[in-house]
Scaffold this motif. Sequence first.
Motif, PDB file in Angstrom:
ATOM      1  N   TYR A 154     -15.675 -27.692  14.239  1.00 16.54           N
ATOM      2  CA  TYR A 154     -16.618 -27.449  15.215  1.00 16.54           C
ATOM      3  C   TYR A 154     -15.746 -26.177  15.780  1.00 16.54           C
ATOM      4  N   ARG A 155     -16.909 -25.333  16.289  1.00 15.36           N
ATOM      5  CA  ARG A 155     -16.549 -24.058  17.138  1.00 15.36           C
ATOM      6  C   ARG A 155     -16.383 -24.726  18.406  1.00 15.36           C
ATOM      7  N   LEU A 156     -15.246 -24.175  19.192  1.00 16.05           N
ATOM      8  CA  LEU A 156     -15.024 -24.952  20.330  1.00 16.05           C
ATOM      9  C   LEU A 156     -14.806 -23.724  21.595  1.00 16.05           C
ATOM     10  N   ILE A 157     -15.309 -23.984  22.725  1.00 15.68           N
ATOM     11  CA  ILE A 157     -15.285 -23.207  23.851  1.00 15.68           C
ATOM     12  C   ILE A 157     -15.089 -23.916  24.904  1.00 15.68           C
ATOM     13  N   VAL A 158     -13.658 -23.730  25.600  1.00 16.49           N
ATOM     14  CA  VAL A 158     -13.138 -24.596  26.774  1.00 16.49           C
ATOM     15  C   VAL A 158     -13.630 -23.752  28.143  1.00 16.49           C
ATOM     16  N   GLU A 172      -2.475 -24.263  33.397  1.00 19.64           N
ATOM     17  CA  GLU A 172      -2.528 -22.827  32.770  1.00 19.64           C
ATOM     18  C   GLU A 172      -1.717 -22.652  31.217  1.00 19.64           C
ATOM     19  N   LEU A 173      -0.743 -23.484  31.162  1.00 17.98           N
ATOM     20  CA  LEU A 173      -0.084 -22.862  29.787  1.00 17.98           C
ATOM     21  C   LEU A 173      -1.055 -23.391  28.688  1.00 17.98           C
ATOM     22  N   LEU A 174      -1.830 -24.561  28.830  1.00 18.51           N
ATOM     23  CA  LEU A 174      -2.689 -24.853  27.640  1.00 18.51           C
ATOM     24  C   LEU A 174      -3.853 -23.902  27.551  1.00 18.51           C
ATOM     25  N   MET A 175      -4.204 -23.458  28.862  1.00 21.10           N
ATOM     26  CA  MET A 175      -5.528 -22.401  28.767  1.00 21.10           C
ATOM     27  C   MET A 175      -4.957 -21.052  28.289  1.00 21.10           C
ATOM     28  N   GLU A 176      -3.872 -20.757  28.830  1.00 21.23           N
ATOM     29  CA  GLU A 176      -3.430 -19.288  28.229  1.00 21.23           C
ATOM     30  C   GLU A 176      -2.795 -19.232  26.735  1.00 21.23           C
ATOM     31  N   LYS A 177      -2.142 -20.319  26.615  1.00 19.01           N
ATOM     32  CA  LYS A 177      -1.155 -20.156  25.468  1.00 19.01           C
ATOM     33  C   LYS A 177      -1.487 -21.251  24.153  1.00 19.01           C
ATOM     34  N   GLN A 182      -7.188 -22.014  18.900  1.00 18.85           N
ATOM     35  CA  GLN A 182      -8.205 -23.072  18.077  1.00 18.85           C
ATOM     36  C   GLN A 182      -9.780 -22.777  18.870  1.00 18.85           C
ATOM     37  N   ALA A 183      -9.683 -22.288  20.070  1.00 18.97           N
ATOM     38  CA  ALA A 183     -10.895 -22.393  20.944  1.00 18.97           C
ATOM     39  C   ALA A 183     -10.924 -20.954  21.668  1.00 18.97           C
ATOM     40  N   TYR A 184     -12.141 -20.833  22.114  1.00 20.22           N
ATOM     41  CA  TYR A 184     -12.272 -19.633  23.189  1.00 20.22           C
ATOM     42  C   TYR A 184     -12.301 -20.443  24.461  1.00 20.22           C
ATOM     43  N   VAL A 185     -11.722 -19.575  25.340  1.00 16.99           N
ATOM     44  CA  VAL A 185     -11.454 -20.403  26.847  1.00 16.99           C
ATOM     45  C   VAL A 185     -12.261 -19.230  27.522  1.00 16.99           C
ATOM     46  N   ILE A 186     -13.180 -19.766  28.408  1.00 22.65           N
ATOM     47  CA  ILE A 186     -14.156 -18.823  29.401  1.00 22.65           C
ATOM     48  C   ILE A 186     -14.273 -19.618  30.515  1.00 22.65           C
ATOM     49  N   ALA A 187     -14.871 -18.963  31.625  1.00 23.58           N
ATOM     50  CA  ALA A 187     -15.066 -19.480  32.923  1.00 23.58           C
ATOM     51  C   ALA A 187     -16.583 -20.042  32.653  1.00 23.58           C
ATOM     52  N   ILE A 188     -17.005 -20.940  33.691  1.00 25.36           N
ATOM     53  CA  ILE A 188     -18.261 -21.310  33.687  1.00 25.36           C
ATOM     54  C   ILE A 188     -19.270 -20.348  34.110  1.00 25.36           C
ATOM     55  N   SER A 189     -18.959 -19.184  34.701  1.00 24.36           N
ATOM     56  CA  SER A 189     -19.786 -18.006  35.138  1.00 24.36           C
ATOM     57  C   SER A 189     -20.228 -17.093  34.087  1.00 24.36           C
ATOM     58  N   ASN A 190     -19.260 -17.177  32.882  1.00 29.21           N
ATOM     59  CA  ASN A 190     -19.542 -16.434  31.561  1.00 29.21           C
ATOM     60  C   ASN A 190     -20.637 -17.312  30.744  1.00 29.21           C
ATOM     61  N   LEU A 191     -20.716 -18.453  30.771  1.00 33.79           N
ATOM     62  CA  LEU A 191     -21.391 -19.168  29.879  1.00 33.79           C
ATOM     63  C   LEU A 191     -22.832 -18.781  29.836  1.00 33.79           C
ATOM     64  N   PRO A 192     -23.752 -18.499  30.860  1.00 37.65           N
ATOM     65  CA  PRO A 192     -25.228 -18.282  30.590  1.00 37.65           C
ATOM     66  C   PRO A 192     -25.362 -17.170  29.729  1.00 37.65           C
ATOM     67  N   GLU A 193     -24.790 -16.045  29.672  1.00 39.65           N
ATOM     68  CA  GLU A 193     -24.780 -14.880  28.963  1.00 39.65           C
ATOM     69  C   GLU A 193     -24.350 -15.149  27.345  1.00 39.65           C
ATOM     70  N   LEU A 194     -24.036 -15.967  26.907  1.00 34.70           N
ATOM     71  CA  LEU A 194     -23.545 -16.676  25.838  1.00 34.70           C
ATOM     72  C   LEU A 194     -24.783 -17.437  25.228  1.00 34.70           C
ATOM     73  N   LEU A 195     -25.590 -18.142  26.037  1.00 34.63           N
ATOM     74  CA  LEU A 195     -26.290 -19.085  25.417  1.00 34.63           C
ATOM     75  C   LEU A 195     -27.800 -18.120  25.281  1.00 34.63           C
ATOM     76  N   ARG A 196     -28.164 -18.294  23.948  1.00 34.81           N
ATOM     77  CA  ARG A 196     -29.375 -17.560  23.757  1.00 34.81           C
ATOM     78  C   ARG A 196     -30.565 -18.615  23.932  1.00 34.81           C
ATOM     79  N   PRO A 197     -31.655 -17.924  24.509  1.00 34.41           N
ATOM     80  CA  PRO A 197     -32.838 -18.708  25.002  1.00 34.41           C
ATOM     81  C   PRO A 197     -33.340 -19.730  24.097  1.00 34.41           C
ATOM     82  N   ALA A 198     -33.360 -21.056  24.801  1.00 33.38           N
ATOM     83  CA  ALA A 198     -33.780 -22.298  23.813  1.00 33.38           C
ATOM     84  C   ALA A 198     -35.252 -21.967  23.193  1.00 33.38           C
ATOM     85  N   ARG A 199     -35.698 -22.235  22.135  1.00 33.34           N
ATOM     86  CA  ARG A 199     -37.027 -21.995  21.728  1.00 33.34           C
ATOM     87  C   ARG A 199     -37.675 -23.267  21.407  1.00 33.34           C
TER      88      ARG A 199
END
Length: 199
Positions: A154-158, A172-177, A182-199
């Motif tokens: 799976y592609r993973l985004i934490v 913090e250790l897990l998120m940063e190191k 194996q995953a991308y780590v982002i804040a919730i506030s960054n999520l909308p810009e990554l989601l293409r509009p559903a069709r």
Amino acid sequence: MAEQPPLIDPRRAALLVMDYQAGIVDSLPGVDALLSRVAAAIAIAREHEVQIAYVRVAFTAADYAAIPATNRSFSRMAGRAGAMAADAPQTAVHSRLAPQAGDIVVRKTRVGAFATTNLDARLRDQQIDTLLLAGFATSGVVLSTVRDAADRDYRLIVLSDACADRDPEVHELLMEKVFPRQAYVIAISNLPELLRPAR
């Protein structure tokens, strides 16, 4: 600088909301703010028509009886039958994050989201290949699920602020190191810009 995740096709993504149960998180300091953040992540996912999947840990009497003494974590729980009973209110998904029609809900009897559930098959049936992870604890279900899901390709985004741990330094250790391997780590506030509009 952290690598930026690719755009996400909402039709092929699922938000996993893991172990957010009253009996697990209600005693945490700052739980109200944490639940508000997770609720915000769920709202964003629903707005973009991302599949929501809830994972909860709970046991039947047969589940307790089947825990071997070799399992250090869960054998202790087997001696407290009923502590996390499958039908107990404290093992339900937290009321502030309650599932809706069309959501997936699975019950597990080990740490990771996949090991004792049919979650993988249900996601594959929908051709989902990207997982957004929210869970407590970071060092428990989130870590186990990152490792297992990565092995399942799976592609993973934490979602870093939709996860928490009783030990902030471990979080913090897990998120940063660890997770960025194996995953991308982002804040919730960054999520909308990554989601293409559903069709």
